[in-house]
Design a protein around this motif. Sequence first.
Motif, PDB file in Angstrom:
ATOM      1  N   ARG A 217       0.807  -1.214   0.000  1.00  0.00           N
ATOM      2  CA  ARG A 217       0.000   0.000   0.000  1.00  0.00           C
ATOM      3  C   ARG A 217       0.845   1.271   0.000  1.00  0.00           C
ATOM      4  NH1 ARG A 217      -5.413  -1.083   1.385  1.00  0.00           N
ATOM      5  NH2 ARG A 217      -5.726   1.130   0.916  1.00  0.00           N
ATOM      6  N   LEU A 218       2.064   1.178   0.490  1.00  0.00           N
ATOM      7  CA  LEU A 218       2.950   2.351   0.574  1.00  0.00           C
ATOM      8  C   LEU A 218       4.283   1.995  -0.081  1.00  0.00           C
ATOM      9  CD1 LEU A 218       2.188   3.267   4.296  1.00  0.00           C
ATOM     10  CD2 LEU A 218       1.321   4.456   2.268  1.00  0.00           C
ATOM     11  N   PRO A 219       4.350   2.051  -1.408  1.00  0.00           N
ATOM     12  CA  PRO A 219       5.540   1.601  -2.133  1.00  0.00           C
ATOM     13  C   PRO A 219       6.825   2.318  -1.725  1.00  0.00           C
ATOM     14  CG  PRO A 219       3.683   1.964  -3.626  1.00  0.00           C
ATOM     15  CD  PRO A 219       3.282   2.515  -2.308  1.00  0.00           C
ATOM     16  N   GLU A 220       6.711   3.548  -1.207  1.00  0.00           N
ATOM     17  CA  GLU A 220       7.906   4.290  -0.811  1.00  0.00           C
ATOM     18  C   GLU A 220       8.470   3.825   0.529  1.00  0.00           C
ATOM     19  OE1 GLU A 220       4.360   6.863   0.515  1.00  0.00           O
ATOM     20  OE2 GLU A 220       4.832   5.255  -0.912  1.00  0.00           O
ATOM     21  N   CYS A 221       7.754   2.954   1.209  1.00  0.00           N
ATOM     22  CA  CYS A 221       8.185   2.456   2.513  1.00  0.00           C
ATOM     23  C   CYS A 221       9.315   1.441   2.343  1.00  0.00           C
ATOM     24  CB  CYS A 221       7.002   1.811   3.236  1.00  0.00           C
ATOM     25  SG  CYS A 221       7.388   1.175   4.881  1.00  0.00           S
ATOM     26  N   THR A 222      10.329   1.535   3.202  1.00  0.00           N
ATOM     27  CA  THR A 222      11.430   0.569   3.176  1.00  0.00           C
ATOM     28  C   THR A 222      11.028  -0.699   3.928  1.00  0.00           C
ATOM     29  OG1 THR A 222      12.425   1.383   5.226  1.00  0.00           O
ATOM     30  CG2 THR A 222      13.080   2.472   3.172  1.00  0.00           C
ATOM     31  N   ASP A 252      -1.701   4.347   8.577  1.00  0.00           N
ATOM     32  CA  ASP A 252      -1.651   5.783   8.871  1.00  0.00           C
ATOM     33  C   ASP A 252      -0.343   6.157   9.556  1.00  0.00           C
ATOM     34  OD1 ASP A 252      -4.138   6.230   7.790  1.00  0.00           O
ATOM     35  OD2 ASP A 252      -5.193   6.244   9.710  1.00  0.00           O
ATOM     36  N   TRP A 253       0.071   5.312  10.498  1.00  0.00           N
ATOM     37  CA  TRP A 253       1.310   5.586  11.235  1.00  0.00           C
ATOM     38  C   TRP A 253       2.512   5.578  10.294  1.00  0.00           C
ATOM     39  CZ3 TRP A 253       3.641   2.069  15.630  1.00  0.00           C
ATOM     40  CH2 TRP A 253       4.486   2.847  16.423  1.00  0.00           C
ATOM     41  N   THR A 254       2.567   4.569   9.450  1.00  0.00           N
ATOM     42  CA  THR A 254       3.678   4.476   8.501  1.00  0.00           C
ATOM     43  C   THR A 254       3.677   5.660   7.543  1.00  0.00           C
ATOM     44  OG1 THR A 254       3.517   2.058   8.601  1.00  0.00           O
ATOM     45  CG2 THR A 254       4.812   2.998   6.807  1.00  0.00           C
ATOM     46  N   GLU A 255       2.498   6.042   7.070  1.00  0.00           N
ATOM     47  CA  GLU A 255       2.423   7.191   6.160  1.00  0.00           C
ATOM     48  C   GLU A 255       2.872   8.473   6.858  1.00  0.00           C
ATOM     49  OE1 GLU A 255      -0.733   9.361   3.081  1.00  0.00           O
ATOM     50  OE2 GLU A 255      -1.399   7.709   4.381  1.00  0.00           O
ATOM     51  N   ALA A 256       2.502   8.625   8.139  1.00  0.00           N
ATOM     52  CA  ALA A 256       2.933   9.805   8.894  1.00  0.00           C
ATOM     53  C   ALA A 256       4.450   9.825   9.033  1.00  0.00           C
ATOM     54  CB  ALA A 256       2.268   9.805  10.272  1.00  0.00           C
ATOM     55  N   LEU A 257       5.033   8.662   9.332  1.00  0.00           N
ATOM     56  CA  LEU A 257       6.488   8.584   9.459  1.00  0.00           C
ATOM     57  C   LEU A 257       7.180   8.905   8.136  1.00  0.00           C
ATOM     58  CD1 LEU A 257       6.601   5.337  11.614  1.00  0.00           C
ATOM     59  CD2 LEU A 257       7.323   7.611  12.385  1.00  0.00           C
ATOM     60  N   LEU A 258       6.626   8.374   7.036  1.00  0.00           N
ATOM     61  CA  LEU A 258       7.200   8.658   5.715  1.00  0.00           C
ATOM     62  C   LEU A 258       7.086  10.135   5.370  1.00  0.00           C
ATOM     63  CD1 LEU A 258       5.842   5.565   3.751  1.00  0.00           C
ATOM     64  CD2 LEU A 258       8.239   6.008   4.346  1.00  0.00           C
ATOM     65  N   THR A 259       5.983  10.744   5.749  1.00  0.00           N
ATOM     66  CA  THR A 259       5.789  12.173   5.484  1.00  0.00           C
ATOM     67  C   THR A 259       6.862  13.003   6.184  1.00  0.00           C
ATOM     68  OG1 THR A 259       3.408  11.849   5.261  1.00  0.00           O
ATOM     69  CG2 THR A 259       4.152  14.087   5.699  1.00  0.00           C
ATOM     70  N   GLY A 261       9.835  11.947   6.637  1.00  0.00           N
ATOM     71  CA  GLY A 261      11.124  11.551   6.093  1.00  0.00           C
ATOM     72  C   GLY A 261      11.800  10.394   6.794  1.00  0.00           C
ATOM     73  N   ALA A 262      11.067   9.638   7.584  1.00  0.00           N
ATOM     74  CA  ALA A 262      11.676   8.538   8.342  1.00  0.00           C
ATOM     75  C   ALA A 262      12.043   7.385   7.425  1.00  0.00           C
ATOM     76  CB  ALA A 262      10.703   8.060   9.418  1.00  0.00           C
ATOM     77  N   ARG A 263      13.194   6.779   7.710  1.00  0.00           N
ATOM     78  CA  ARG A 263      13.613   5.569   7.016  1.00  0.00           C
ATOM     79  C   ARG A 263      13.545   4.360   7.938  1.00  0.00           C
ATOM     80  NH1 ARG A 263      13.205   6.035   1.931  1.00  0.00           N
ATOM     81  NH2 ARG A 263      14.810   4.432   1.566  1.00  0.00           N
ATOM     82  N   ASP A 264      13.515   4.620   9.236  1.00  0.00           N
ATOM     83  CA  ASP A 264      13.315   3.563  10.225  1.00  0.00           C
ATOM     84  C   ASP A 264      12.536   4.150  11.393  1.00  0.00           C
ATOM     85  OD1 ASP A 264      15.153   5.012  11.758  1.00  0.00           O
ATOM     86  OD2 ASP A 264      16.832   3.773  11.096  1.00  0.00           O
ATOM     87  N   LEU A 265      12.139   3.284  12.336  1.00  0.00           N
ATOM     88  CA  LEU A 265      11.257   3.690  13.418  1.00  0.00           C
ATOM     89  C   LEU A 265      12.086   4.153  14.606  1.00  0.00           C
ATOM     90  CD1 LEU A 265       8.280   3.966  14.231  1.00  0.00           C
ATOM     91  CD2 LEU A 265       8.394   1.646  15.139  1.00  0.00           C
ATOM     92  N   ASP A 266      12.515   5.408  14.579  1.00  0.00           N
ATOM     93  CA  ASP A 266      13.221   6.001  15.699  1.00  0.00           C
ATOM     94  C   ASP A 266      12.235   6.198  16.852  1.00  0.00           C
ATOM     95  OD1 ASP A 266      13.709   9.009  16.954  1.00  0.00           O
ATOM     96  OD2 ASP A 266      15.524   7.790  16.823  1.00  0.00           O
ATOM     97  N   PRO A 267      12.583   5.759  18.081  1.00  0.00           N
ATOM     98  CA  PRO A 267      11.643   5.861  19.203  1.00  0.00           C
ATOM     99  C   PRO A 267      11.131   7.282  19.458  1.00  0.00           C
ATOM    100  CG  PRO A 267      13.465   4.419  19.783  1.00  0.00           C
ATOM    101  CD  PRO A 267      13.806   5.035  18.461  1.00  0.00           C
ATOM    102  N   GLY A 268      11.996   8.264  19.313  1.00  0.00           N
ATOM    103  CA  GLY A 268      11.562   9.642  19.518  1.00  0.00           C
ATOM    104  C   GLY A 268      10.527  10.071  18.500  1.00  0.00           C
ATOM    105  N   LEU A 269      10.793   9.768  17.232  1.00  0.00           N
ATOM    106  CA  LEU A 269       9.847  10.125  16.183  1.00  0.00           C
ATOM    107  C   LEU A 269       8.565   9.317  16.325  1.00  0.00           C
ATOM    108  CD1 LEU A 269       9.523  11.929  13.712  1.00  0.00           C
ATOM    109  CD2 LEU A 269      10.485  10.087  12.308  1.00  0.00           C
ATOM    110  N   ALA A 270       8.706   8.058  16.721  1.00  0.00           N
ATOM    111  CA  ALA A 270       7.522   7.227  16.933  1.00  0.00           C
ATOM    112  C   ALA A 270       6.628   7.829  18.011  1.00  0.00           C
ATOM    113  CB  ALA A 270       7.945   5.812  17.315  1.00  0.00           C
TER     114      ALA A 270
END
Length: 296
Positions: A217-222, A252-259, A261-270
Amino acid sequence: MWHRTLRTSDIETPGRLAELLDEHAYLADQGLATACFLALRMGRPLFLEGEAGVGKTELAKTLAAVLGAPLIRLQCYEGLDAAQALYDWDFARQLLHLKAAEATGATDAARLEGELYDRRFLIARPLLKALETQPSVLLVDEIDRADDEFEAFLLEVLSDFTISIPELGTISAKTPPVVVVTSNRTRDVHDALKRRCLYHWLEHPAFDREVAILLRRLPECTETLAGQVARAAGRLRSAGLIKPPGVAETLDWTEALLTLGARDLDPGLAATTLGAVLKYREDQEAVLKNGLLHHA
Protein backbone atom coordinates in the motif's frame (compact mmCIF):
# COMPACT_ATOMS: atom_id res chain seq x y z
CA MET A 1 -18.70 5.04 -15.01
CA TRP A 2 -17.77 1.37 -14.72
CA HIS A 3 -15.65 0.21 -17.65
CA ARG A 4 -15.38 -3.49 -16.81
CA THR A 5 -17.88 -5.76 -15.14
CA LEU A 6 -16.65 -9.14 -13.95
CA ARG A 7 -19.26 -11.79 -13.31
CA THR A 8 -18.88 -13.82 -10.15
CA SER A 9 -18.97 -16.98 -12.27
CA ASP A 10 -15.81 -15.77 -14.03
CA ILE A 11 -13.83 -16.18 -10.80
CA GLU A 12 -12.92 -19.87 -10.85
CA THR A 13 -11.19 -20.43 -7.50
CA PRO A 14 -10.47 -18.74 -4.16
CA GLY A 15 -6.87 -18.40 -5.30
CA ARG A 16 -7.95 -16.49 -8.37
CA LEU A 17 -10.07 -14.18 -6.22
CA ALA A 18 -7.09 -13.56 -3.96
CA GLU A 19 -5.05 -12.62 -7.04
CA LEU A 20 -7.72 -10.18 -8.19
CA LEU A 21 -7.91 -8.60 -4.75
CA ASP A 22 -4.12 -8.34 -4.71
CA GLU A 23 -4.23 -6.45 -8.01
CA HIS A 24 -6.18 -3.80 -6.10
CA ALA A 25 -3.70 -3.80 -3.19
CA TYR A 26 -5.79 -5.94 -0.83
CA LEU A 27 -3.89 -8.94 0.50
CA ALA A 28 -6.36 -11.63 1.57
CA ASP A 29 -5.24 -14.81 3.28
CA GLN A 30 -6.57 -18.20 2.19
CA GLY A 31 -9.38 -18.28 4.76
CA LEU A 32 -10.77 -14.88 3.82
CA ALA A 33 -10.41 -15.49 0.08
CA THR A 34 -12.27 -18.79 0.43
CA ALA A 35 -15.11 -17.28 2.48
CA CYS A 36 -15.47 -14.44 -0.01
CA PHE A 37 -15.37 -16.83 -2.99
CA LEU A 38 -18.07 -19.04 -1.50
CA ALA A 39 -20.28 -16.03 -0.76
CA LEU A 40 -20.01 -14.94 -4.39
CA ARG A 41 -20.67 -18.38 -5.83
CA MET A 42 -23.46 -19.33 -3.42
CA GLY A 43 -25.17 -15.96 -3.58
CA ARG A 44 -25.01 -15.54 0.19
CA PRO A 45 -24.19 -12.41 2.20
CA LEU A 46 -20.71 -12.40 3.72
CA PHE A 47 -20.69 -11.53 7.42
CA LEU A 48 -17.31 -10.17 8.50
CA GLU A 49 -16.62 -9.73 12.19
CA GLY A 50 -13.51 -8.50 13.93
CA GLU A 51 -11.95 -5.53 15.66
CA ALA A 52 -12.02 -2.14 13.98
CA GLY A 53 -9.30 -1.55 11.43
CA VAL A 54 -8.63 -5.13 10.33
CA GLY A 55 -9.89 -4.58 6.76
CA LYS A 56 -13.60 -5.48 6.78
CA THR A 57 -14.87 -2.33 5.07
CA GLU A 58 -11.85 -2.21 2.80
CA LEU A 59 -12.64 -5.72 1.54
CA ALA A 60 -16.10 -4.60 0.39
CA LYS A 61 -14.60 -1.59 -1.39
CA THR A 62 -11.96 -3.73 -3.08
CA LEU A 63 -14.48 -6.38 -4.05
CA ALA A 64 -16.56 -3.71 -5.77
CA ALA A 65 -13.47 -2.61 -7.68
CA VAL A 66 -12.69 -6.21 -8.67
CA LEU A 67 -16.22 -6.81 -9.95
CA GLY A 68 -16.44 -3.41 -11.63
CA ALA A 69 -19.63 -2.68 -9.71
CA PRO A 70 -20.66 0.37 -7.68
CA LEU A 71 -20.31 0.14 -3.92
CA ILE A 72 -23.52 1.09 -2.10
CA ARG A 73 -22.86 1.67 1.58
CA LEU A 74 -25.38 1.59 4.40
CA GLN A 75 -23.68 2.95 7.52
CA CYS A 76 -25.50 1.65 10.57
CA TYR A 77 -26.04 3.63 13.75
CA GLU A 78 -28.28 3.59 16.80
CA GLY A 79 -31.82 4.61 15.84
CA LEU A 80 -31.50 3.65 12.16
CA ASP A 81 -34.91 2.58 10.87
CA ALA A 82 -36.35 1.00 7.74
CA ALA A 83 -37.37 4.31 6.14
CA GLN A 84 -33.83 5.70 6.40
CA ALA A 85 -32.41 2.55 4.84
CA LEU A 86 -35.03 1.95 2.15
CA TYR A 87 -36.59 5.04 0.62
CA ASP A 88 -38.20 8.39 1.27
CA TRP A 89 -40.57 10.64 -0.60
CA ASP A 90 -39.28 13.96 -1.91
CA PHE A 91 -41.87 16.16 -0.23
CA ALA A 92 -40.39 19.39 -1.62
CA ARG A 93 -40.72 18.18 -5.22
CA GLN A 94 -44.18 16.80 -4.53
CA LEU A 95 -45.26 20.19 -3.20
CA LEU A 96 -43.82 21.98 -6.22
CA HIS A 97 -45.65 19.57 -8.52
CA LEU A 98 -48.90 20.16 -6.65
CA LYS A 99 -48.54 23.95 -6.89
CA ALA A 100 -47.70 23.73 -10.59
CA ALA A 101 -50.77 21.58 -11.19
CA GLU A 102 -52.98 24.01 -9.30
CA ALA A 103 -51.58 26.91 -11.32
CA THR A 104 -52.64 25.21 -14.53
CA GLY A 105 -56.17 24.73 -13.18
CA ALA A 106 -55.97 20.97 -12.57
CA THR A 107 -58.99 19.82 -10.57
CA ASP A 108 -58.85 16.02 -10.71
CA ALA A 109 -57.87 15.27 -7.10
CA ALA A 110 -57.53 11.53 -7.62
CA ARG A 111 -55.20 11.99 -10.58
CA LEU A 112 -53.14 14.57 -8.71
CA GLU A 113 -52.76 12.25 -5.73
CA GLY A 114 -51.61 9.44 -8.00
CA GLU A 115 -49.04 11.69 -9.62
CA LEU A 116 -47.63 12.73 -6.25
CA TYR A 117 -46.59 9.15 -5.57
CA ASP A 118 -44.96 8.56 -8.92
CA ARG A 119 -41.52 6.88 -9.02
CA ARG A 120 -39.86 10.16 -9.97
CA PHE A 121 -40.62 11.55 -6.50
CA LEU A 122 -39.08 8.56 -4.70
CA ILE A 123 -35.65 8.98 -3.13
CA ALA A 124 -33.88 5.62 -3.06
CA ARG A 125 -31.87 4.98 0.09
CA PRO A 126 -29.06 2.37 0.14
CA LEU A 127 -31.15 -0.83 0.33
CA LEU A 128 -33.53 0.15 -2.46
CA LYS A 129 -30.67 1.51 -4.54
CA ALA A 130 -28.83 -1.80 -4.20
CA LEU A 131 -31.89 -3.77 -5.33
CA GLU A 132 -32.32 -1.55 -8.39
CA THR A 133 -28.63 -1.42 -9.39
CA GLN A 134 -27.21 -4.39 -11.29
CA PRO A 135 -24.56 -5.32 -10.55
CA SER A 136 -23.75 -3.77 -7.19
CA VAL A 137 -21.98 -4.47 -3.93
CA LEU A 138 -24.03 -3.62 -0.85
CA LEU A 139 -21.97 -2.87 2.26
CA VAL A 140 -23.97 -2.95 5.49
CA ASP A 141 -21.32 -1.42 7.72
CA GLU A 142 -21.18 -1.89 11.49
CA ILE A 143 -24.50 -3.70 11.89
CA ASP A 144 -23.70 -4.05 15.61
CA ARG A 145 -24.39 -0.32 16.01
CA ALA A 146 -28.00 -0.69 14.82
CA ASP A 147 -30.95 -1.74 16.97
CA ASP A 148 -32.43 -5.22 17.21
CA GLU A 149 -35.50 -4.11 15.26
CA PHE A 150 -33.38 -3.03 12.30
CA GLU A 151 -31.52 -6.34 12.39
CA ALA A 152 -34.82 -8.19 12.02
CA PHE A 153 -35.84 -5.93 9.16
CA LEU A 154 -32.51 -6.44 7.39
CA LEU A 155 -32.86 -10.19 7.72
CA GLU A 156 -36.20 -10.00 5.94
CA VAL A 157 -34.75 -7.94 3.07
CA LEU A 158 -31.74 -10.24 2.66
CA SER A 159 -33.97 -13.33 2.59
CA ASP A 160 -35.60 -12.55 -0.76
CA PHE A 161 -34.14 -9.17 -1.89
CA THR A 162 -37.65 -7.80 -2.23
CA ILE A 163 -39.30 -4.75 -0.70
CA SER A 164 -42.86 -3.51 -0.80
CA ILE A 165 -43.72 0.16 -1.36
CA PRO A 166 -47.45 0.64 -0.67
CA GLU A 167 -47.87 3.35 -3.30
CA LEU A 168 -45.88 1.56 -6.04
CA GLY A 169 -46.04 -2.17 -5.29
CA THR A 170 -43.29 -4.75 -4.91
CA ILE A 171 -39.74 -4.18 -6.10
CA SER A 172 -37.44 -7.18 -6.46
CA ALA A 173 -33.81 -7.35 -7.48
CA LYS A 174 -33.38 -8.93 -10.91
CA THR A 175 -29.82 -9.75 -9.90
CA PRO A 176 -29.28 -9.68 -6.13
CA PRO A 177 -26.39 -7.50 -5.01
CA VAL A 178 -23.24 -8.92 -3.52
CA VAL A 179 -23.72 -8.24 0.19
CA VAL A 180 -21.02 -7.67 2.79
CA VAL A 181 -22.14 -7.16 6.40
CA THR A 182 -19.56 -6.00 8.95
CA SER A 183 -19.51 -5.94 12.74
CA ASN A 184 -16.94 -4.68 15.24
CA ARG A 185 -18.64 -6.88 17.85
CA THR A 186 -19.58 -4.04 20.18
CA ARG A 187 -22.59 -6.28 20.87
CA ASP A 188 -23.68 -9.73 19.77
CA VAL A 189 -25.59 -9.88 16.50
CA HIS A 190 -28.55 -12.26 16.49
CA ASP A 191 -27.96 -15.79 15.27
CA ALA A 192 -30.83 -15.49 12.76
CA LEU A 193 -28.92 -12.91 10.76
CA LYS A 194 -25.65 -14.81 10.99
CA ARG A 195 -27.33 -18.00 9.78
CA ARG A 196 -28.42 -16.17 6.63
CA CYS A 197 -24.78 -15.33 5.89
CA LEU A 198 -21.42 -16.99 5.46
CA TYR A 199 -19.32 -15.98 8.46
CA HIS A 200 -15.65 -15.05 8.73
CA TRP A 201 -13.71 -13.61 11.63
CA LEU A 202 -10.90 -11.26 10.60
CA GLU A 203 -7.85 -11.39 12.83
CA HIS A 204 -5.10 -8.84 12.99
CA PRO A 205 -2.58 -9.91 10.35
CA ALA A 206 0.48 -11.93 11.20
CA PHE A 207 3.82 -10.11 11.10
CA ASP A 208 4.85 -11.17 7.58
CA ARG A 209 1.46 -10.34 6.12
CA GLU A 210 1.35 -6.93 7.78
CA VAL A 211 4.79 -6.11 6.39
CA ALA A 212 3.56 -7.16 2.95
CA ILE A 213 0.46 -4.96 3.32
CA LEU A 214 2.55 -1.93 4.28
CA LEU A 215 4.92 -2.42 1.36
CA ARG A 216 2.04 -3.02 -1.05
CA ARG A 217 0.00 0.00 0.00
CA LEU A 218 2.95 2.35 0.57
CA PRO A 219 5.54 1.60 -2.13
CA GLU A 220 7.91 4.29 -0.81
CA CYS A 221 8.18 2.46 2.51
CA THR A 222 11.43 0.57 3.18
CA GLU A 223 11.41 -3.05 4.32
CA THR A 224 13.20 -1.94 7.47
CA LEU A 225 10.53 0.60 8.39
CA ALA A 226 7.69 -1.77 7.48
CA GLY A 227 9.16 -4.50 9.69
CA GLN A 228 9.71 -2.14 12.61
CA VAL A 229 6.20 -0.69 12.40
CA ALA A 230 4.61 -4.14 12.12
CA ARG A 231 6.63 -5.40 15.08
CA ALA A 232 5.69 -2.35 17.15
CA ALA A 233 2.03 -2.73 16.20
CA GLY A 234 2.13 -6.33 17.38
CA ARG A 235 3.46 -5.22 20.77
CA LEU A 236 0.76 -2.55 21.06
CA ARG A 237 -1.94 -5.12 20.32
CA SER A 238 -0.78 -7.31 23.18
CA ALA A 239 -0.44 -4.45 25.68
CA GLY A 240 -4.05 -4.42 26.88
CA LEU A 241 -4.87 -1.05 25.37
CA ILE A 242 -8.37 0.43 25.18
CA LYS A 243 -8.19 0.48 21.39
CA PRO A 244 -5.34 -1.58 19.92
CA PRO A 245 -4.30 -0.52 16.42
CA GLY A 246 -5.64 -2.23 13.33
CA VAL A 247 -4.11 -2.35 9.88
CA ALA A 248 -5.74 0.98 9.05
CA GLU A 249 -3.85 2.59 11.94
CA THR A 250 -0.51 1.01 11.08
CA LEU A 251 -0.90 2.30 7.54
CA ASP A 252 -1.65 5.78 8.87
CA TRP A 253 1.31 5.59 11.23
CA THR A 254 3.68 4.48 8.50
CA GLU A 255 2.42 7.19 6.16
CA ALA A 256 2.93 9.81 8.89
CA LEU A 257 6.49 8.58 9.46
CA LEU A 258 7.20 8.66 5.72
CA THR A 259 5.79 12.17 5.48
CA LEU A 260 8.37 13.20 8.09
CA GLY A 261 11.12 11.55 6.09
CA ALA A 262 11.68 8.54 8.34
CA ARG A 263 13.61 5.57 7.02
CA ASP A 264 13.31 3.56 10.23
CA LEU A 265 11.26 3.69 13.42
CA ASP A 266 13.22 6.00 15.70
CA PRO A 267 11.64 5.86 19.20
CA GLY A 268 11.56 9.64 19.52
CA LEU A 269 9.85 10.13 16.18
CA ALA A 270 7.52 7.23 16.93
CA ALA A 271 6.47 8.92 20.17
CA THR A 272 5.64 12.20 18.44
CA THR A 273 3.49 10.43 15.84
CA LEU A 274 1.50 8.22 18.23
CA GLY A 275 -1.65 10.18 17.37
CA ALA A 276 -1.68 8.42 14.02
CA VAL A 277 -1.91 4.96 15.59
CA LEU A 278 -3.43 5.37 19.08
CA LYS A 279 -6.59 7.44 19.51
CA TYR A 280 -6.96 7.37 23.31
CA ARG A 281 -4.84 9.51 25.64
CA GLU A 282 -4.72 6.68 28.18
CA ASP A 283 -3.28 4.33 25.55
CA GLN A 284 -0.58 6.79 24.54
CA GLU A 285 0.40 7.38 28.16
CA ALA A 286 0.58 3.64 28.85
CA VAL A 287 2.77 3.03 25.81
CA LEU A 288 5.20 5.81 26.71
CA LYS A 289 5.28 4.84 30.40
CA ASN A 290 6.06 1.19 29.62
CA GLY A 291 8.69 1.99 27.00
CA LEU A 292 6.97 -0.03 24.28
CA LEU A 293 8.51 2.10 21.56
CA HIS A 294 12.10 1.41 22.58
CA HIS A 295 12.20 -2.09 21.07
CA ALA A 296 11.69 -1.14 17.42
